[in-house]
Design a protein around this motif. Structure first.
Motif, PDB file in Angstrom:
ATOM      1  N   GLU A 118      28.908 -61.369 -25.575  1.00  0.00           N
ATOM      2  CA  GLU A 118      28.370 -62.717 -25.398  1.00  0.00           C
ATOM      3  C   GLU A 118      27.935 -62.973 -23.959  1.00  0.00           C
ATOM      4  N   ASP A 119      28.552 -62.305 -23.003  1.00  0.00           N
ATOM      5  CA  ASP A 119      28.168 -62.477 -21.596  1.00  0.00           C
ATOM      6  C   ASP A 119      26.732 -62.031 -21.335  1.00  0.00           C
ATOM      7  N   PRO A 152      35.202 -65.898 -29.001  1.00  0.00           N
ATOM      8  CA  PRO A 152      33.895 -65.286 -29.246  1.00  0.00           C
ATOM      9  C   PRO A 152      33.652 -64.934 -30.714  1.00  0.00           C
ATOM     10  N   ARG A 162      29.250 -71.172 -30.747  1.00  0.00           N
ATOM     11  CA  ARG A 162      30.691 -71.415 -30.910  1.00  0.00           C
ATOM     12  C   ARG A 162      30.951 -72.791 -31.524  1.00  0.00           C
ATOM     13  N   SER A 175      33.626 -60.871 -26.108  1.00  0.00           N
ATOM     14  CA  SER A 175      33.283 -61.754 -24.985  1.00  0.00           C
ATOM     15  C   SER A 175      32.259 -61.096 -24.057  1.00  0.00           C
TER      16      SER A 175
END
Length: 454
Positions: A329-330, A350, A341, A326
């Motif tokens: 992905e941020d 994620p 996704r 995650s």
């Protein structure tokens, strides 16, 4: 031995898989310089009882063979890293060594999983006294799109019946088709030097020829297939502006869905270069570095790969691994994350946790190039991918490099090893399956000659 028991052999090799993934990730070597990586795999496969076969002209290429008789099954391994993608296992851009290489395409995982799969298949052949031969191919220079082309040129794939390949990615899926065919060519222009102010009429500018060629190619783009890509860089020769440059050059990549289209476009690019010479009264030399093919479709083989992808156990992830994914992905845009996704149906997570739908390769086409396509022109080849980084992460990024060095990447590698071992199991056990795959290959096969000159 059942296939489930073969999967258990793969699982017993998890420590070796993890060690190999980390070994290559810790010591990345770019294409053409993979000495230690190649030797590492030579060593562990030799210790397992494989016979190592080298090629004098390609010091970092080899294959390791075990068994006797047919079918001869190849499992393709790679281990080259990417320049400039050194990265720690962290969710922020942080190089281990600034400017150094890193495994941003996950080839540390690719080589490790393929070697583990080959060892597991070897143990199956040995314990079952099964007729057949397994080969692990150590393939350098994939990122240069040249290693397997050169290996083919030197006949290293001779005697093989079928090949199994995989690549780290964001999804558990198979590819019936993929890869853009590609070629690389250098153009060197030669003119006549002179003082640019005192006697410009005497000079013939090689750089003018380069610039005119590039203008011509830009007009050519309108008249090639819409899926073709033409990229170039230039070399001005390093002369100061007051010298009419007698030497200059350009380097071109041509990509298209099929190698036949690449060859046609490259010939037209050559004619543009010749036109530039006529306009500037210069001369030109063209050298094709290499060309690599697209993946030759084989639906029967892809069906087999998909069944094995569904049969093999998929990884589960800890809270810490999901949190790390995650955070990676941020670092990307919200739109990119949302679209990825949705594409991979991750159910808000994620990481993709299940096998993708059968036709996912059509919704998510593989538009990169790879020298693996050449192997598919020599023999039937299947291609799978497993989850080795978050859904929204692309290869050739620092985020991919970070994930390739993590336990997420290692789990993806072991998952791929299970699938590849299962595919090989079915090929050894069923002549009917083999014949169906070979029949489709024979129907689609065209004349193949490596696009490479020494």
């Amino acid at each position: 031995m059942t296939k489930k028991e073969l999967h258990q052999i793969v699982d017993s090799l998890e420590p070796l898989c993890q060690k190999s993934c980390k070994r290559l990730w810790d010591y990345p070597e770019v294409g053409g310089e993979e000495k230690e990586s190649a030797n590492y795999f030579r060593e562990i496969l030799s210790e397992e009882g494989f016979v190592i076969v080298n090629e004098a002209e390609l010091p970092h290429a080899f294959y390791a063979e075990y068994g006797s008789g047919t079918p001869v099954i190849a499992i393709l391994g790679e281990y080259d890293a990417l320049p400039g993608l050194s990265q720690t296992v962290s969710a922020q851009k942080e190089a281990v060594q600034e400017g150094a290489a890193g495994h941003g395409c996950g080839h540390n995982l690719l080589g490790a999983a393929s070697a583990v799969a080959a060892i597991a298949v070897k143990r199956f052949l040995e314990q079952e006294n099964q007729e057949g031969t397994i080969r692990f191919y150590g393939c350098p220079e994939e990122e240069l799109l040249s290693g397997k082309v050169k290996m083919s040129y030197h006949h290293m794939f001779d005697g093989c019946d079928m090949a199994i390949s995989w690549h780290p990615m964001s999804a558990n899926m198979v590819y019936d088709s993929g890869y853009l065919a590609s070629a690389s060519a250098h153009f060197k222009f030669y003119g006549k030097s002179s003082h640019a102010a005192f006697a410009p009429e005497v000079g013939r500018s090689a750089l003018d020829a380069v610039e005119l060629m590039n203008v011509g190619v830009n007009y050519l783009r309108e008249h090639v297939t819409s899926k073709a890509r033409i990229h170039y860089t230039t070399d001005s020769g390093g002369f100061s502006p007051n010298i009419v440059p007698p030497r200059a050059g350009s380097w071109y990549f041509v990509r298209a869905p099929h190698i036949s289209e690449v060859k046609e476009i490259l010939e037209r690019v050559r004619k543009v270069a010749e036109g530039a010479c006529l306009m500037t009264e210069t001369s030109m030399e063209m050298k094709i570095d290499y060309g690599c093919c697209e993946l030759l479709e084989n639906h029967a083989y892809a069906d087999l790969a998909y069944e094995n992808l569904k049969e093999a156990k998929l990884p589960s992830y800890t809270e810490e691994e999901l949190a790390f994914a995650s955070k990676l992905e941020d670092t990307l845009s919200g739109e990119t994350v949302e679209n990825a996704r949705k594409l991979y149906d991750t159910e808000g997570l994620p990481l993709a946790m299940k096998v993708g739908i059968r036709d996912l390769y059509q919704r998510n086409p593989l538009t990169a190039s790879s020298d693996s396509g050449d192997v598919s022109y020599i023999m039937p080849m299947c291609l799978i991918s497993t989850v080795c980084w978050p859904a929204a992460v692309s290869p050739h990024t620092w985020q991919a490099s970070a994930s390739a060095g993590s336990s997420i990447g290692e789990k993806g590698a072991l998952s791929a090893a299970r699938v590849m071992a299962g595919i090989a199991y079915d090929l050894y056990k069923s002549s009917e399956i083999r014949e169906k795959i070979l029949e489709e290959f024979r129907e689609k096969k065209v004349d193949y000659r490596p696009m490479y000159e020494e």
